[in-house]
Scaffold this motif. Structure first.
Motif, PDB file in Angstrom:
ATOM      1  N   ILE A 136      17.532  22.099 -27.843  1.00  0.00           N
ATOM      2  CA  ILE A 136      16.345  20.816 -27.978  1.00  0.00           C
ATOM      3  C   ILE A 136      15.310  20.339 -27.188  1.00  0.00           C
ATOM      4  O   ILE A 136      14.784  19.979 -28.021  1.00  0.00           O
ATOM      5  CB  ILE A 136      17.592  19.933 -27.482  1.00  0.00           C
ATOM      6  CG1 ILE A 136      19.239  19.808 -27.483  1.00  0.00           C
ATOM      7  CG2 ILE A 136      17.277  18.154 -27.123  1.00  0.00           C
ATOM      8  CD1 ILE A 136      20.120  19.094 -26.624  1.00  0.00           C
ATOM      9  N   GLY A 137      15.105  21.371 -26.127  1.00  0.00           N
ATOM     10  CA  GLY A 137      14.158  21.326 -25.864  1.00  0.00           C
ATOM     11  C   GLY A 137      13.092  21.735 -26.574  1.00  0.00           C
ATOM     12  O   GLY A 137      11.636  21.442 -26.587  1.00  0.00           O
ATOM     13  N   SER A 138      12.870  22.936 -26.828  1.00  0.00           N
ATOM     14  CA  SER A 138      12.012  23.668 -28.173  1.00  0.00           C
ATOM     15  C   SER A 138      12.055  22.989 -29.032  1.00  0.00           C
ATOM     16  O   SER A 138      10.470  22.804 -29.739  1.00  0.00           O
ATOM     17  CB  SER A 138      12.515  25.158 -28.224  1.00  0.00           C
ATOM     18  OG  SER A 138      13.773  24.851 -29.519  1.00  0.00           O
TER      19      SER A 138
ATOM     20  N   ASN B 155      11.703  19.519 -29.756  1.00  0.00           N
ATOM     21  CA  ASN B 155      11.996  18.135 -29.360  1.00  0.00           C
ATOM     22  C   ASN B 155      10.544  17.953 -28.134  1.00  0.00           C
ATOM     23  O   ASN B 155      10.910  18.067 -26.614  1.00  0.00           O
ATOM     24  CB  ASN B 155      13.130  18.297 -29.138  1.00  0.00           C
ATOM     25  CG  ASN B 155      14.069  17.477 -29.697  1.00  0.00           C
ATOM     26  OD1 ASN B 155      13.810  16.725 -30.785  1.00  0.00           O
ATOM     27  ND2 ASN B 155      15.031  17.817 -29.252  1.00  0.00           N
ATOM     28  N   SER B 156       9.237  19.134 -28.446  1.00  0.00           N
ATOM     29  CA  SER B 156       8.047  19.128 -28.010  1.00  0.00           C
ATOM     30  C   SER B 156       7.196  17.794 -27.877  1.00  0.00           C
ATOM     31  O   SER B 156       6.101  18.654 -27.640  1.00  0.00           O
ATOM     32  CB  SER B 156       7.925  20.626 -28.253  1.00  0.00           C
ATOM     33  OG  SER B 156       7.490  20.506 -29.052  1.00  0.00           O
TER      34      SER B 156
ATOM     35  N   THR C 206       8.420  15.181 -22.044  1.00  0.00           N
ATOM     36  CA  THR C 206       8.378  15.694 -23.817  1.00  0.00           C
ATOM     37  C   THR C 206      10.100  15.438 -24.085  1.00  0.00           C
ATOM     38  O   THR C 206       9.959  15.049 -23.193  1.00  0.00           O
ATOM     39  CB  THR C 206       8.837  17.006 -23.985  1.00  0.00           C
ATOM     40  OG1 THR C 206       9.755  17.954 -23.525  1.00  0.00           O
ATOM     41  CG2 THR C 206       7.088  17.942 -23.295  1.00  0.00           C
ATOM     42  N   SER C 207       9.851  15.093 -25.321  1.00  0.00           N
ATOM     43  CA  SER C 207      11.230  14.828 -25.983  1.00  0.00           C
ATOM     44  C   SER C 207      12.433  14.979 -25.362  1.00  0.00           C
ATOM     45  O   SER C 207      13.489  14.657 -25.167  1.00  0.00           O
ATOM     46  CB  SER C 207      10.564  13.358 -27.050  1.00  0.00           C
ATOM     47  OG  SER C 207      10.571  14.912 -27.830  1.00  0.00           O
ATOM     48  N   GLY C 208      12.096  16.215 -25.514  1.00  0.00           N
ATOM     49  CA  GLY C 208      13.722  16.946 -24.984  1.00  0.00           C
ATOM     50  C   GLY C 208      13.511  16.898 -23.953  1.00  0.00           C
ATOM     51  O   GLY C 208      15.601  16.999 -23.579  1.00  0.00           O
TER      52      GLY C 208
END
Length: 94
Positions: free
Chosen positions: A19-21, A23-24, A39-41
């Motif tokens: 999710i973190g990668s 949604n950057s 960041t969005s993630g």
């Protein structure tokens, strides 16, 4: 059981990394007196965590605490000493 917990922890960790990668994109969250740039993630993961914590708190406050209080009252009522057992009489009544 420890292996299942470890696998579940690993799955959640991998899910968070995915999710973190993916949604950057940078986002800015404006609150009343300050703004947060992230960041969005990270915003997604933080909102999921906050929702889980608030939901768990509501379950504890609405269900677990009243049930625990009922259990405590029931244990106090059961702790009242019963009538002592009378020793058998040597005379049997005949």
């Amino acid at each position: 059981m420890k292996a299942v917990r470890l696998l579940l922890l690993l799955a959640v960790l991998v899910g968070g990394l995915v999710i973190g990668s993916l949604n950057s994109q940078p986002v800015e969250i404006s609150l009343a007196f300050w703004s947060l740039k992230t960041t969005s993630g990270i915003a997604i993961i933080a909102s999921l965590l906050l929702g889980a914590l608030l939901g768990g708190g509501m379950v504890v406050a609405g269900l677990v605490v009243p049930l625990y209080a009922r259990l405590r009252r029931a244990n106090k009522a059961a702790a009242v000493p019963a009538q002592p057992a009378q020793a058998p009489s040597p005379f049997d009544g005949r």
